[in-house]
Structures are given as C-alpha cells and as structure tokens.
Design an enzyme around this catalytic site. Structure first.
Site, PDB file in Angstrom:
ATOM      1  N   ASN A 193      11.220   5.082  -3.481  1.00  0.00           N
ATOM      2  CA  ASN A 193      10.827   6.485  -3.324  1.00  0.00           C
ATOM      3  C   ASN A 193      10.052   6.725  -2.033  1.00  0.00           C
ATOM      4  OD1 ASN A 193       8.761   4.954  -4.968  1.00  0.00           O
ATOM      5  ND2 ASN A 193       7.595   6.739  -4.375  1.00  0.00           N
ATOM      6  N   ASP A 231      10.001  10.261  -8.528  1.00  0.00           N
ATOM      7  CA  ASP A 231       9.896   8.810  -8.413  1.00  0.00           C
ATOM      8  C   ASP A 231      11.194   8.110  -8.833  1.00  0.00           C
ATOM      9  OD1 ASP A 231       8.765   6.412  -7.760  1.00  0.00           O
ATOM     10  OD2 ASP A 231       7.585   6.207  -9.590  1.00  0.00           O
ATOM     11  N   GLU A 234       0.837  -1.175   0.000  1.00  0.00           N
ATOM     12  CA  GLU A 234       0.000   0.000   0.000  1.00  0.00           C
ATOM     13  C   GLU A 234       0.879   1.235   0.000  1.00  0.00           C
ATOM     14  OE1 GLU A 234      -3.781   1.102   2.830  1.00  0.00           O
ATOM     15  OE2 GLU A 234      -2.826  -0.838   2.890  1.00  0.00           O
TER      16      GLU A 234
END
Lengths: 305, 587
Positions: free
Chosen positions: B279, B321, B202
């Site tokens: 990231n 990212d 998640e």
C-alpha cells in the site's frame, strides 16, 4: 501529603472521569491511592519486590532524542533516562534502564514493555516512560495503568529570525501560502499543514521521513519554517541562533498537544503511586525542570486539572 | 536378554540410517527452472517458478487418498511455537524448511531425522509487526538461502547448515524485517540471481526489488517500486521508476510506500520476474490524490537489468490498505500467455503476462463493497461513499467517516498462495469472507507522539464461516465449487494430476479434496493450525505429501469478532509427512 496535582490514578483528569463529578472521582481515587500505598497490596511486581530487588526497571524508547537514546558507549541518555534515575533515587533503589525500539503503535509497546513482554524474549519493565495520556488511548489499554504526567508536548513553529510572522496565533501559518514549510512525514504537523485553511499551504509543505532531515532542511534555509513537536525542535536547534519559536493556534480537532506520562502494569499500581510521590517531590524541588534544562528543553508541566 | 535385544534393534536402526544417509546434491539453475516438471524434487517456492503449485504426480489420487497415513513427523521444538508459514523444499533425500523466529532445518526425507538446525541470533527487542513467521527458503548450488526477522539474507551451506554469507537487506532498527521466500532466477549477464524484496520498514519507506549474486549476496541491481526513484545496476544509477510526480502530488512520492514483502514468481517462458507491491503512504488517501504508482501493483521485471517491462495497478489511490503483493501465477489461457492474481481487494485478475494487458477480472469473494466492478481497462469502478472519510471533514472532527468495507484489509486473499491445475483448468483460491469498519484516525501514538493512523474493526460477513476455498474457471470467472471453513484460511494450496487439491486449515486439518467437485476425500488433524503450504514429491517409487503445522501469523493478532473463531486454537510446530501404505498405493 503528596501534591494533589500529581495524585496518581487513571480517571482523575476531568476529561476522562467516568463519574458524574470529576471532583469527587479525583478525591476518591486519591484516597484509594493512599490506602493501597499504606496496605502494600501484593501484585505482579509491586513496590516491595522492587525495593527488595534494589532496582526499578524502567523501559524507555531507544532512538527517541531528546527524551532517550543509547549513546556510543551503551549508556542510556536523555530526559526520560535522567528522570527515571532521579525517580529510582527517590525510592532508594537503582534505575535499571532498558532502551527498546518502538513498535508500530504505543499500544504495542505497552504490551511488549509492561504487560506481556517482547515476542522475541526479554524482561518487562516496572515502569515505562513517555506514554501519552489521552482518554481513548487509556481506555483501550486496560492492562496497564497510565498516569504520572510529567510533560506537556505541543506542536510549535520554528521560523527563520528574519521571517515576518503575524502575531495573531491563528494567522501564524499564513506566510506558508508562499514560503516552504518542513514537517516530519505522517505526523500530526504534516497532516494539519496539508489541510489547514482549506489546503492553501499544501503546495509548500515539504515532508521528510526523518525529523533530523527536516531540521537540516530548515537550517539550510531551504524551508522558512519547521512545524513539529516542541521538545524535538528545541533540542535540535539548541545553541543555534537565527530562528525563533512561536506557538500558532490550530483550528482543528486533531491532537496538536498532549500530556506525557508513565505506565505500570495494571496489578502493580502501588509502584505507580510510589513513583508518583517521587515525581511530586522532584517537581517541588525543581529537579524535573533542571533535567529538562540540561537537555536544552523548557519543562512545560502538564495542565492542572 | 531384554537389554541385548533392545541394543540389537537399536544398532540395526543406526545402520539403516547410515546406509540411507542423504546425498546432498547441488541444485542447478536448470533444476529450479524445470522444477514444475520434475517430481523427485521440490526446489522452488510454488512447486515451480511460475507458482502453479501443481504436481504431475498421480500415485496418490482421488480413488486412494483416503488411505493416506503419516510416514513421520518432526517437532520444531523449543518454546518457540508460533506461526509456521513455510513451504518445504526437497532435494535428493533432504527436506529443507524454515520456521518461526528465523530458524531453518535440514531433515532426512525417509526418516524425519534432523540433519542440522540453524537458529539466527536475533537482536533483542526486534519488533516484527505481524508475528515471527518465515515463508520459506531457496535452494541454489550448494546453498540454502532464507531471510531473517532482523532483515538479513542468510546463505547456509546446505550440507552443514553453517553460514556461508549473511547480508543486511536493511536496518531492523527502522522496522525492516524479511519473511518471504527468496526467488531464484536465471540471467545471461550475471548467472543465477537471488531476488528479494523488503518487508516492514518505517511508515513511508519506499519498496524495492533487489537481485543478488549467489556466491556472495552482493546486489547486482535494485528497482524501487515508487515512481520518481532511481534504480541501480552494477553499482551505478540505472533508470528512474516511472515519471516523477506523474501520479503523486508534491513530494509525497519520496515517502510513497509500496513495500515488496511477499516475494515473487518467475516465468521461464517470457523470462520475467513478477512481484507485487504494498500500500501507499500515508494511510489517508485524501492526502495523496492520484493513482500513486506503483503502489498496490504487479510489476514485471527483466532479470538482466532490473527494468520494469510492465506494471498493472490493482488499487489506484488505495484507501483501504489493499496491498498488491499477492503472487502472480503464469498459465496458459486457451493459447494466450496469461497470468492470474487474486488481490486483497477481492478481485481475481487475468492479465496477458507478455505485456501486462488486462484480460478480465472476477470477484472471488461473495461481497465487495468498495467498487462496483472492474472496467474494461482494468480500473476499479469505485463507490465513492465507501472510501474512508477525511477526518478534517468529519462531522465530529475527531475521526473521518467510518465505512464498512469488504474485503477487510487482511484481504479477500492474504499471503497464502493459490494453485492452478492444467488438468482441470481451474484456479484454487483460499479466500476469506470478511469486512472491516475503517476510518482515518487522527490520533494514534507512535513512540509516545501523536501520529496519523487508521482505525479498523474486522467482522465476518457470514455467520457460519470466514474461510472459503473456491475453484474458479479463469476463462469465465465461474465458481465451480466452494469449501467453507469456520476460521479464516491462512495456508497455501496445492493441486495434483491425481485430481486432488490439498490445503490446511487453522483448525489443524490437512485436507484433500476432489479437484473437479470439491468433495472432501481425506483429512488428518495435525494437532495445531496449518498456515503453511503443502508439497509433494516421489522417492523410491512412493509419493509423499508434507506440510508444516503450527498456528500463528497475523490472524490471532487481530481481535474483534474474528478472534472468536480462532481463540481456542493451540500453538504448535511440527513437520508432517504422509504416504500411502505400499499395498494400497497400487489401487
């Protein structure tokens, strides 16, 4: 004749109309809808196949309370599940509910659940519940048809009953210059609270990875407020007192409210029309509001275009 | 008569197979540690734990590689034809590979005959974000260990393919999976350890590195990658990673990201594990002013305790990212114990691997737009106007300022491993020349609700190629040669003492280049794109080269202009093994 409000076709909301006149687009697409429904256009899993099979396959999210989740005995529960069962009933078929986990974005879910199927195998649904209806989102997913709006989701604020909150909607967040506010991590509520009013609340925002944790940290009074989606907050706090819900006005272009609808495959629109008619009938009979009530929620109908 | 002849041939063949039935010898921790020096086996990811992907073999060399021919090929079968990013392992006549959809095989290296196949039973509805790939397994003792898409680590009996143990790394329902090759390291306190990270999860999970026992898969220590979180050792809390709030505002460290999805390398010399971190969360860097340690970093970890010995952050306060997960390769730089890593962000870093001190950094792609360079302390010199804007400050308020950032978030280099030759003293870096329009997007939807996101649109930088294999001198940063490829490169590289560099292309070619000049000496089309990493070993006096072919991975999942270069590529799933015809091997 179906209630015009729910006449099914993408492009019928004023803000997504591509023709010069939203009114004309609306009327034309309703007419097209009617003709298609009558002629029974053959396509991937059109209405006649659904009827012949005796079941409507409806994909709902797993782990998405209060809208849908799988209970301990393996039964799919929630507003979306009950609504899907009622819709299938209107069509004279059984609902086959498929609960699936969410992908990174709803765009991925549409691919897995409606137009292509899961990468790891499994059926596609005739209908997928809980699809946001927003112009840019609909435009970038041309392989599905999104409509049949049934709920309007909104970011609202829950506060402890004894908290003094200004009555002016634009000022309702002011107390969080000093008091703590719980939000779910990386949601629009989190984002808004971090940056609203030049960041004056930033230091008092407590983000939680799971919504349930945010709720617990609100119940425990660790936070004076909880900012999030109305349905989640209502469901989490139903039956408990000591809090109140208010609706702040948000000064932002962020999406703080959105309409929730359904998706069908682009070439199975007639299934969507039939579901739309069924939805209208259920709304008119008050069944949809009852389903929401049963789960402790207020049924907020989508705005009338 | 004809039938009789056929039967005779068949039984003779069967007899041959029985005689050469492989030995299934155990793999000791010394075998793993010394893997780079032993040519008869490949028992680690990276052809040695340091990850140099260099083989001392020279039977196949620049003068005879043109004669390389297939020895055998084996199909991975089924309808499950998707990206094959594995690196085969070889021990005593048996090859071990993993494949798409969490499958594994043992194969006879002489004949290509399948000895066993293992298919993980995956739960319905798992949603791996970036294709159903697997990047390889690990061999230790009598076990073959690999990770599955439902985030389990599975130890199979290397002889039979039967499950010995299976351990959940994390909850697949929360988006976790596992695709990296586990790393095997020695330790004094616990014996050989399996090192794994976490993949997926998640948004807002915290990355961690775990060490597990070989016998039962139980966790010995765990090290979170984001400062403020507590580590574990022997079932008890150990130490905190960094200092809470040192480089994170408020409570955002609790959901800081830093996933360790690409596995690591090990340096037997300094006895350190090197692992990269992903990231930070959330996407929007304006929400988390500060360096956000240790996201987008390389960490050196003590295998005995799980303590961080040093950390080096490649992209502080990442806004593009640029995962920092790419592999750290140990090498000798004129007597300095150095390590090199080619980052997503387009810079090739040389560090002192004893203490993590920055030595130098060079761009390894032709264009970098987000930073002017790297300063003497190893920090990027940002170009502020090329950071994606804050949507709340955007002119239209609907999305933040869009910038064209190079490299794209798929990186100057993605997961595909580099190689280093101690002979040429060059690194061989499979890179991609692409950029992206990127903006912070306040309206993306997850599970039917509005969330925050980022919008991307990847574009090639050049008209004629995206992929670029470069030979770079780590002492000077000079590019000695470059090979350009139309489609993006997505497979690993290997170099040999035979003066060769091997790598595959999405177009399907396994290629051999002259390690000194970059001249193409040999190519063979495997019928589907190559996104795996080649290996080589010798057996009965012959040198073999193997690669697994099968197009897929993250590239075909992304649209835009890049899709044009790969849209025509076909799926596949085949192990290819090559050797020289005997009479030509002597030349």
């Amino acid at each position: 004749m179906p209630n015009k409000r729910y006449c099914w076709s993408p492009g019928t909301w004023p803000w997504q109309a591509r023709l010069p006149s939203g009114g004309l687009a609306f009327a034309v697409s309703c007419l097209v809808a009617l003709i298609l429904a009558v002629s029974g256009d053959a396509s991937a899993r059109p209405l006649d196949e659904v009827r012949a099979s005796g079941e409507l396959r409806v994909v709902v999210y797993d782990d998405n309370a209060p809208f849908s989740w799988t209970d301990a005995s393996g039964v799919v529960q929630g507003v979306d599940a009950d609504l899907a069962r009622a819709l299938a009933g209107e069509l004279g078929v059984k609902a086959n509910l498929i609960a699936r986990y969410a992908g990174e974005e709803v765009d991925d879910d549409l691919r897995s659940n409606i137009w292509q199927g899961p990468r790891t195998g499994g059926l596609v649904g005739d209908v997928m519940m809980h699809v946001p209806m927003e112009r840019a989102f609909i435009a970038r997913n041309p392989l599905v048809a999104i409509s049949n709006a049934y709920y309007h989701e909104k970011i609202v604020l829950a506060v402890q009953t004894d908290a003094a909150v200004p009555t002016e909607p634009r000022s309702m967040l002011q107390p969080f210059r000093a008091a703590k506010l719980a939000v779910q991590f990386a949601t629009v509520a989190h984002y808004y609270a971090m940056f609203a009013d030049d960041g004056v609340y930033k230091a008092n925002i407590n983000p939680y990875l799971k919504f349930e944790t945010a709720v617990a940290a609100f119940r425990s009074r660790e936070n004076m407020g909880l900012l999030g989606r109305r349905a989640q907050i209502e469901a989490a706090l139903k039956g408990s007192d000591g809090f109140k819900l208010v609706e702040p006005a948000f000064d932002t272009e962020l999406r703080m409210a959105w309409t929730v609808g359904m998706a069908v495959k682009e070439n199975s629109r007639d299934t969507g029309y039939a579901v739309g008619n069924a939805l209208n009938a259920l709304v008119d009979r008050g069944e949809v509001a009852k389903i929401f009530e049963r789960h402790g929620l207020t049924h907020v109908p989508p705005p009338v275009p | 008569m004809k039938t009789w002849k056929w039967l005779a041939t068949a039984s003779a063949l069967a007899l041959t197979v029985t005689i050469s039935e492989p030995a299934f010898a155990d793999v000791s921790i010394d075998d793993v540690v010394n893997d780079a020096k032993t040519t008869a086996d490949v028992v680690s990811n990276g052809l040695g734990p340091q990850g140099q992907r260099f083989s001392p073999l020279k039977t196949i060399n620049a003068s005879n590689v043109a004669n390389l021919v297939p020895a055998w090929a084996m199909s991975l079968g089924g309808e499950k034809m998707r990206g094959q990013e594995t690196q085969p392992l070889v021990k005593d006549g048996v090859m071990y590979i993993t494949g798409s959809y969490s499958r594994a095989w043992a194969i006879d290296t002489k004949t290509g005959k399948e000895l066993w196949q293992y298919d993980a039973r995956l739960p319905e509805g798992i949603l791996p974000c970036c294709d159903v790939i697997n990047r390889g397994g690990a061999l230790i003792n009598d076990k073959f260990i690999f990770g599955t898409l439902d985030a389990k680590l599975v130890a199979l009996d290397a002889k039979t393919g039967k499950v010995v143990w299976s351990k959940k790394i994390d909850e697949f329902k929360d988006g976790f999976s596992y695709t990296a090759a586990p790393l095997i390291v020695p330790s004094k306190a616990h014996g050989p350890l399996i090192i794994n990270g976490v993949s997926g999860g998640e948004f807002g999970i915290v990355g961690r590195i775990e060490a597990r026992k070989v016998d039962d898969g139980e966790v010995v220590w765990s090290r979170p990658t984001i400062e403020g979180h507590m580590g574990m050792l022997n079932g008890k809390e150990s130490t905190m990673t960094g200092k809470k709030n040192e480089s994170w505002p408020g409570d955002l460290w609790q959901t800081g990201g830093g996933a360790t999805w690409l596995g690591g390398t090990y340096d037997p010399d300094t006895k350190l594990i090197f692992m990269g971190t992903g990231n930070p969360a959330p996407w929007n860097s304006h929400m988390r002013p500060g360096d956000n340690k240790w996201s987008c970093s390389r960490l050196a970890i003590d295998p005995e305790t799980g303590e961080i010995k040093w950390g080096f952050q490649t992209t502080p306060n990442d806004g593009w990212d640029f995962d920092g997960v790419n592999e750290v390769v140990s090498f000798d730089l004129n007597g300095t114990k150095a390590a090199a890593t080619a980052d997503r962000n387009g810079f090739f870093y040389i560090l002192n691997r004893e203490n993590g001190k920055f030595i130098n950094a060079y761009p390894f792609v032709n264009k970098i737009s987000w930073a002017k360079g790297i300063d003497k302390n190893g920090r990027p010199i940002y170009i502020p106007e090329n950071r994606p804007g804050d949507p709340t400050k955007g002119a239209d308020g609907k999305k933040g300022t869009s910038v064209f950032a190079v490299p794209s978030f798929l990186g100057g280099k993605n997961w595909m491993p580099i190689a280093y030759s101690p002979d040429t003293k060059l690194f061989y870096i499979p890179s991609n020349e692409w950029g992206m329009d990127i903006w912070n997007e306040p309206i993306t939807y997850k599970k039917g609700a509005a969330y925050l996101g980022a919008g991307f649109n990847i574009k090639p930088v050049f008209d004629d190629h995206i992929g670029s294999l470069k030979a770079i001198d780590p002492a000077t940063g000079e590019t000695k040669w470059e090979y350009k490829n139309t489609a993006p490169l997505w497979g690993g590289v290997m170099t040999t003492a035979g003066g060769l560099v091997f790598f595959g292309t999405p177009e399907g070619d396994l290629k051999a280049m002259d390690a000194a000049t970059g001249k193409q000496l040999w190519a063979f089309n495997t019928g589907s794109g190559i996104v795996g990493s080649p290996i080589t070993w010798d057996q009965d006096g012959e040198q073999y080269v193997s690669v697994v072919s099968g197009w897929g991975g993250a590239v075909p999942l992304w649209g835009g202009e890049v899709a044009k270069t790969v849209a025509h590529l076909n799926q596949g799933g085949m192990v290819w093994t090559f050797k020289l015809p005997k009479q030509l091997a002597q030349k």
